[in-house]
Design an enzyme around this catalytic site. Structure first.
Site, PDB file in Angstrom:
ATOM      1  N   ARG A  90       0.829  -1.208   0.000  1.00 45.92           N
ATOM      2  CA  ARG A  90       0.000   0.000   0.000  1.00 45.92           C
ATOM      3  C   ARG A  90       0.863   1.258   0.000  1.00 45.92           C
ATOM      4  O   ARG A  90       0.511   2.257  -0.651  1.00 45.92           O
ATOM      5  CB  ARG A  90      -0.943   0.014   1.218  1.00 45.92           C
ATOM      6  N   HIS A 214     -14.957   3.570   2.057  1.00 52.20           N
ATOM      7  CA  HIS A 214     -13.764   2.773   1.766  1.00 52.20           C
ATOM      8  C   HIS A 214     -13.654   1.533   2.637  1.00 52.20           C
ATOM      9  O   HIS A 214     -13.447   0.416   2.142  1.00 52.20           O
ATOM     10  CB  HIS A 214     -12.505   3.632   1.926  1.00 52.20           C
ATOM     11  N   HIS A 280     -13.918  -8.452  -0.549  1.00 54.93           N
ATOM     12  CA  HIS A 280     -12.963  -9.372   0.073  1.00 54.93           C
ATOM     13  C   HIS A 280     -13.656 -10.212   1.148  1.00 54.93           C
ATOM     14  O   HIS A 280     -13.841 -11.402   0.945  1.00 54.93           O
ATOM     15  CB  HIS A 280     -11.737  -8.663   0.647  1.00 54.93           C
ATOM     16  N   ASP A 331      -9.715  -5.979  -9.120  1.00 58.17           N
ATOM     17  CA  ASP A 331      -9.146  -5.171  -8.042  1.00 58.17           C
ATOM     18  C   ASP A 331      -7.902  -4.400  -8.473  1.00 58.17           C
ATOM     19  O   ASP A 331      -7.994  -3.404  -9.191  1.00 58.17           O
ATOM     20  CB  ASP A 331      -8.864  -6.082  -6.853  1.00 58.17           C
TER      21      ASP A 331
END
Length: 466
Positions: A90, A214, A280, A331
């Site tokens: 990330r 989010h 997910h 994704d």
């Protein structure tokens, strides 16, 4: 009126023979007729016809650095249990996101959507969170980046569900956002204003508009309630997508802050129903799986990304046994392949359980049939669009398998789909892809390929050297 005749077609209840597909000028199926005799001049499909696949989770810009994070972090040393994880990935992703411009985003998205169509995806849910300029300030038009995605979808012909992302905090307990998250941030009222701005634009582009809080770590409870209520005041059926329980650390942090696991917390505190997609949902206990299945919400499974990031494996067998809805997304676009996504989903179950054909069922002993039909149905629900397969009232989104290819020659529909999913790269076994009845790809070729490829290459080069 438009008509196509297929010797075999995968309908919602299973394979049918001698199927006539009729659709109107708006691209909606008006008749799906098995055991039919085609009239003179009716076009014949080049092989078995299957419904187009919705891609229920996409971060388009991440295709620009796919494959470029496959190196050990400097902090890892030689420790086999070292620090490379979703969280280190990330950090690299944020660096890339901070360099995006509207032009580079559009170039990357256009190439990506061409690739999706070539792979058999006919629609995409774009979980879009890079909203602001590099300094974190809104563009003159707050919808600038969203409009670039709509333009890319319209030009390529892929169906679009646009999901602007609400992002406010860096962790549970209202932890302040980090500087490298500045392009994502919105106050709740600003997000609702953005949705109002985007509603007519989405309608003009034939797109669906929803909202993506989010994650529980990035949206405090009060903001989550207010944002979802505001969305549904605008459109009571609008889709809501949220990242949840992707990593074990998120589960641990949620337990520490709330005393509850993430999926359980969401089901306890929000009206989760068929409008929701829980992206997910990798780390659930038995009760969470049961409750999610009962809610009607869709589990958004992204097998190649979850494998690439080391997230973990979704325990699919008990969830599917409880008739839980699910679909697939690409994704981060480490892979853009319907076949590979479905194959990885099944193979993950085989590796964990040490047996084969885990996700077959009594109704669908061919694994590929079940995977394809359920992923289409769940993806359509998550997209909020009428793309749920080859049925009257649904959009004429479909893929034609190439019955003349070496890989599929001489095979019937179920065999051909099984080879397409489990023994092909995906592209070489597709004869054509249509959305709303319009041919977008034929024998792997999309009309925008020659233009989109060089623009993508130039955009990536700028982002890697800036």
């Amino acid at each position: 009126m438009n008509t196509l005749f297929a010797r075999q077609a995968l309908l919602p209840m299973g394979w049918a023979s001698d199927v006539l597909l009729d659709w109107d000028t708006q691209g909606r199926l008006t008749a799906v007729t098995p055991n039919a005799t085609p009239g003179a001049g009716v076009e014949h499909a080049a092989g078995p016809v299957v419904p187009g696949m919705p891609n229920l989770h996409s971060h388009a810009f991440q295709r620009g650095f796919a494959g470029l994070t496959e190196l050990r972090s400097a902090s890892d040393g030689d420790d086999p249990a070292g620090g490379d994880s979703f969280w280190s990935w990330r950090t690299l992703m944020y660096r890339f996101a901070l360099r995006l411009s509207p032009d580079t985003l559009e170039a990357i998205a256009t190439q990506l959507y061409v690739e999706m169509l070539r792979a058999g995806y006919t629609s995409v849910c774009e979980f879009h969170y890079v909203h602001h300029d590099i300094d974190g300030q809104p563009y003159a038009d707050a919808a600038e980046m969203s409009l670039r995605l709509l333009r890319a979808a319209q030009r390529t012909g892929i169906g679009m569900t646009l999901l602007p992302v609400l992002y406010q905090t860096a962790g549970f307990g209202d932890k302040p956002a980090q500087p490298d998250q500045r392009r994502f941030l919105h106050r709740t009222e600003a997000m609702l204003a953005l949705l109002q701005r985007l509603a007519p634009a989405c309608a003009a582009h034939g797109a669906r508009l929803g909202l993506a809080p989010h994650s529980l770590r990035a949206v405090p409870p009060a903001s989550l309630r207010e944002a979802v209520a505001g969305l549904h005041a605008m459109d009571a059926r609008a889709p809501v997508h949220i990242h949840i329980a992707e990593q074990q650390r998120e589960v641990d942090d949620c337990l520490a802050q709330t005393g509850t696991r993430p999926v359980a917390w969401l089901l306890d505190h929000a009206d989760v129903d068929a409008r929701w997609c829980l992206v997910h949902a990798t780390h659930m206990d038995w009760d969470e799986r049961r409750r999610l299945a009962e809610s009607g919400a869709v589990a958004g499974i992204c097998p190649t990304t979850e494998a690439n990031l080391g997230d973990g494996v979704f325990e699919a067998a008990p969830y599917l046994a409880q008739h839980g809805a699910w679909g697939i997304g690409s994704d981060s676009h480490a892979s853009v392949s319907v076949a590979e996504e479905l194959r990885t989903f099944e193979y993950g179950q085989r590796l964990g359980l040490q047996r084969r054909n885990v996700l077959a069922s009594g109704a669908h002993p061919q694994v590929a049939d079940r995977l394809w039909l359920e992923a289409v149905a769940g993806g359509a629900r998550a997209s909020g669009r009428a793309v749920a397969g080859l049925a009257v009232g649904q959009q004429a989104d479909f893929a034609v398998l190439d019955g003349g290819s070496v890989a599929l020659a001489g095979l019937d529909g179920p065999q051909a789909l099984a080879v397409h999913v489990f023994a092909s790269h995906g592209h070489e076994t597709l004869a054509e892809i249509r959305t709303a009845g319009v041919r977008r790809v034929q024998h792997g070729e999309h009309p925008l390929q020659a233009e989109a490829g060089p623009l993508f290459t130039a955009a990536r080069a700028r982002l890697l050297t800036d």
